[in-house]
Design an enzyme around this catalytic site. Structure first.
Site, PDB file in Angstrom:
ATOM      1  N   SER A 100       0.863  -1.190   0.000  1.00  0.00           N
ATOM      2  CA  SER A 100       0.000   0.000   0.000  1.00  0.00           C
ATOM      3  C   SER A 100       0.892   1.230   0.000  1.00  0.00           C
ATOM      4  CB  SER A 100      -0.877   0.000   1.259  1.00  0.00           C
ATOM      5  OG  SER A 100      -1.584   1.227   1.366  1.00  0.00           O
ATOM      6  N   TYR A 129      -2.394  -1.023  10.209  1.00  0.00           N
ATOM      7  CA  TYR A 129      -2.346  -1.246   8.751  1.00  0.00           C
ATOM      8  C   TYR A 129      -1.050  -0.677   8.169  1.00  0.00           C
ATOM      9  CZ  TYR A 129      -3.963  -1.219   3.878  1.00  0.00           C
ATOM     10  OH  TYR A 129      -4.093  -1.423   2.520  1.00  0.00           O
TER      11      TYR A 129
HETATM   12  N1  LIG Z   1      -8.669  -0.704  -2.172  1.00  0.00           N
HETATM   13  C1  LIG Z   1      -7.716   0.111  -1.810  1.00  0.00           C
HETATM   14  O1  LIG Z   1      -7.916   1.337  -1.795  1.00  0.00           O
HETATM   15  C2  LIG Z   1      -6.351  -0.405  -1.441  1.00  0.00           C
HETATM   16  C3  LIG Z   1      -5.298   0.515  -1.323  1.00  0.00           C
HETATM   17  C4  LIG Z   1      -4.028   0.046  -0.994  1.00  0.00           C
HETATM   18  C5  LIG Z   1      -3.822  -1.300  -0.803  1.00  0.00           C
HETATM   19  N2  LIG Z   1      -4.861  -2.178  -0.915  1.00  0.00           N
HETATM   20  C6  LIG Z   1      -4.584  -3.586  -0.690  1.00  0.00           C
HETATM   21  O2  LIG Z   1      -5.102  -4.327  -1.765  1.00  0.00           O
HETATM   22  C7  LIG Z   1      -5.478  -5.617  -1.311  1.00  0.00           C
HETATM   23  C8  LIG Z   1      -6.910  -5.906  -1.761  1.00  0.00           C
HETATM   24  O3  LIG Z   1      -7.767  -4.937  -1.180  1.00  0.00           O
HETATM   25  P1  LIG Z   1      -9.261  -4.646  -1.709  1.00  0.00           P
HETATM   26  O4  LIG Z   1      -9.426  -3.196  -1.740  1.00  0.00           O
HETATM   27  O5  LIG Z   1      -9.548  -5.445  -2.902  1.00  0.00           O
HETATM   28  O6  LIG Z   1     -10.092  -5.141  -0.440  1.00  0.00           O
HETATM   29  P2  LIG Z   1     -11.045  -6.400  -0.212  1.00  0.00           P
HETATM   30  O7  LIG Z   1     -12.092  -6.415  -1.256  1.00  0.00           O
HETATM   31  O8  LIG Z   1     -11.455  -6.356   1.213  1.00  0.00           O
HETATM   32  O9  LIG Z   1     -10.093  -7.630  -0.488  1.00  0.00           O
HETATM   33  C9  LIG Z   1      -9.369  -8.309   0.472  1.00  0.00           C
HETATM   34  C10 LIG Z   1      -9.444  -9.788   0.141  1.00  0.00           C
HETATM   35  O10 LIG Z   1      -8.585 -10.497   1.038  1.00  0.00           O
HETATM   36  C11 LIG Z   1      -9.255 -11.683   1.428  1.00  0.00           C
HETATM   37  N3  LIG Z   1      -8.755 -12.079   2.745  1.00  0.00           N
HETATM   38  C12 LIG Z   1      -8.807 -11.389   3.893  1.00  0.00           C
HETATM   39  N4  LIG Z   1      -8.259 -12.102   4.896  1.00  0.00           N
HETATM   40  C13 LIG Z   1      -7.862 -13.285   4.346  1.00  0.00           C
HETATM   41  C14 LIG Z   1      -7.242 -14.447   4.855  1.00  0.00           C
HETATM   42  N5  LIG Z   1      -6.924 -14.571   6.170  1.00  0.00           N
HETATM   43  N6  LIG Z   1      -6.960 -15.466   4.016  1.00  0.00           N
HETATM   44  C15 LIG Z   1      -7.280 -15.373   2.701  1.00  0.00           C
HETATM   45  N7  LIG Z   1      -7.871 -14.297   2.155  1.00  0.00           N
HETATM   46  C16 LIG Z   1      -8.168 -13.264   2.978  1.00  0.00           C
HETATM   47  C17 LIG Z   1     -10.731 -11.329   1.450  1.00  0.00           C
HETATM   48  O11 LIG Z   1     -11.551 -12.459   1.192  1.00  0.00           O
HETATM   49  P3  LIG Z   1     -12.162 -13.386   2.363  1.00  0.00           P
HETATM   50  O12 LIG Z   1     -12.607 -12.472   3.459  1.00  0.00           O
HETATM   51  O13 LIG Z   1     -13.266 -14.114   1.663  1.00  0.00           O
HETATM   52  O14 LIG Z   1     -11.058 -14.305   2.744  1.00  0.00           O
HETATM   53  C18 LIG Z   1     -10.847 -10.354   0.295  1.00  0.00           C
HETATM   54  O15 LIG Z   1     -11.198 -11.025  -0.904  1.00  0.00           O
HETATM   55  C19 LIG Z   1      -5.275  -5.618   0.198  1.00  0.00           C
HETATM   56  O16 LIG Z   1      -4.024  -6.189   0.532  1.00  0.00           O
HETATM   57  C20 LIG Z   1      -5.264  -4.140   0.533  1.00  0.00           C
HETATM   58  O17 LIG Z   1      -4.551  -3.869   1.704  1.00  0.00           O
HETATM   59  C21 LIG Z   1      -6.122  -1.755  -1.233  1.00  0.00           C
END
Ligand SMILES: NC(=O)c1ccc[n+]([C@@H]2O[C@H](COP(=O)([O-])OP(=O)(O)OC[C@H]3O[C@@H](n4cnc5c(N)ncnc54)[C@H](OP(=O)(O)O)[C@@H]3O)[C@@H](O)[C@H]2O)c1
Length: 252
Positions: A143, A157
């Site tokens: 991130s 985080y």
């Molecule tokens: N969206 C943003 O603005 C943003 C910005 C910077 C970085 N990121 C990073 O991008 C990545 C994806 O984020 P996103 O925005 O797409 O959020 P999201 O939709 O909440 O995706 C997170 C995914 O991780 C899975 N997950 C969580 N805990 C887990 C575990 N213990 N084992 C396996 N899977 C797990 C969740 O699925 P389940 O709960 O079904 O397991 C979910 O599909 C993350 O690492 C986040 O920190 C996002």
């Protein structure tokens, strides 16, 4: 383009948000995608979207905090598709929007265990396969919060993601001699559930972000996916231990 024909790609957190977009993008370019996460129904939706578009994918439920589960995930990739060429360690959580001193021990442990240890543990199992099979490529989703910038009330985080960025560089040095190329992508606010404030709609977010970053909008999930695919592609053959920031200019 069909840069990934014949390649097997594993994506954690593939059932939602960025992980789904990354999975769809790889499949659209010919990869067989192993979609991993804890929730079978959302993984099935991702696999359904890939198949509807003519791609190849399988869902494997896996928890990145559990070593046996990750060992099984790599085993399933090899069993279903004959190998593991590329891994995208994308699963992550955000918890505890309070000042650092007020974060509960439970939230701290959960965030560090999922975001940091989960990436390391996934790499451990991915690398075990790759080093015995001629190498591979790993892209970790970090991130811009962490190494690159900080905001209030997100210390767990921020700490977890700073560690992912550092871990990526350290692991890249340790394994490039085994032909395993490791990099990170660091999104800023992107079009996924994680960039929504509690109770906020996507329309609310659009208004808020207009004045919050130089570009005036969040990154599209497809824009983050494009960067991941580039780092995984042969065109990025000399990219080792980089941390590519895609944050609409927030850290410019
Ligand atoms: N969206 C943003 O603005 C943003 C910005 C910077 C970085 N990121 C990073 O991008 C990545 C994806 O984020 P996103 O925005 O797409 O959020 P999201 O939709 O909440 O995706 C997170 C995914 O991780 C899975 N997950 C969580 N805990 C887990 C575990 N213990 N084992 C396996 N899977 C797990 C969740 O699925 P389940 O709960 O079904 O397991 C979910 O599909 C993350 O690492 C986040 O920190 C996002």
């Amino acid at each position: 383009m069909n840069r990934f024909t014949g390649k097997t790609v594993l994506v954690t957190g593939a059932g939602t948000g960025l992980g789904r977009a990354i999975s769809l993008a790889f499949a659209a370019e010919g990869a067989s995608v192993v979609a991993a996460g804890r929730t079978a129904s959302s993984l099935d939706e991702t696999v359904g979207l890939i198949k509807a578009a003519g791609g190849t994918s399988v869902a494997v439920t896996a928890d990145v905090t559990d070593s046996d589960s990750l060992r099984n995930l790599v085993h399933e990739s090899v069993t279903r598709f004959g190998g593991l060429d590329i891994a995208v360690n994308n699963a992550g959580i955000f918890r505890g929007t309070v000042p650092a001193g007020e974060i509960s021990e439970e939230d701290w442990d959960a965030v560090l265990k999922t975001n940091t240890t989960g990436v390391w543990l996934a790499m451990k199992h991915e690398i075990a396969h790759m080093k015995e099979n001629g190498g591979g490529v790993i892209v970790n989703i970090s991130s811009n919060l962490g190494t690159h910038m900080r905001i209030p009330n997100a210390a767990a985080y921020i700490t977890s993601k700073a560690a992912v960025s550092a871990l990526t560089r350290a692991a890249a040095l340790d394994h490039i001699h085994q032909n395993i190329r490791i990099n990170a992508v660091s999104p800023g606010a992107a079009d996924g559930p994680m960039s929504l404030f509690p109770g906020e709609t996507e329309a609310d977010r659009t208004e808020r972000v207009k004045t919050q970053n130089p570009l005036g909008r969040v990154a599209e999930a497809g824009e983050v996916a494009a960067a991941v695919l580039y780092l995984a592609s042969p065109a990025a053959g000399a990219m080792v231990g980089t941390d590519l920031v895609i944050d609409s200019g927030s850290t410019a």
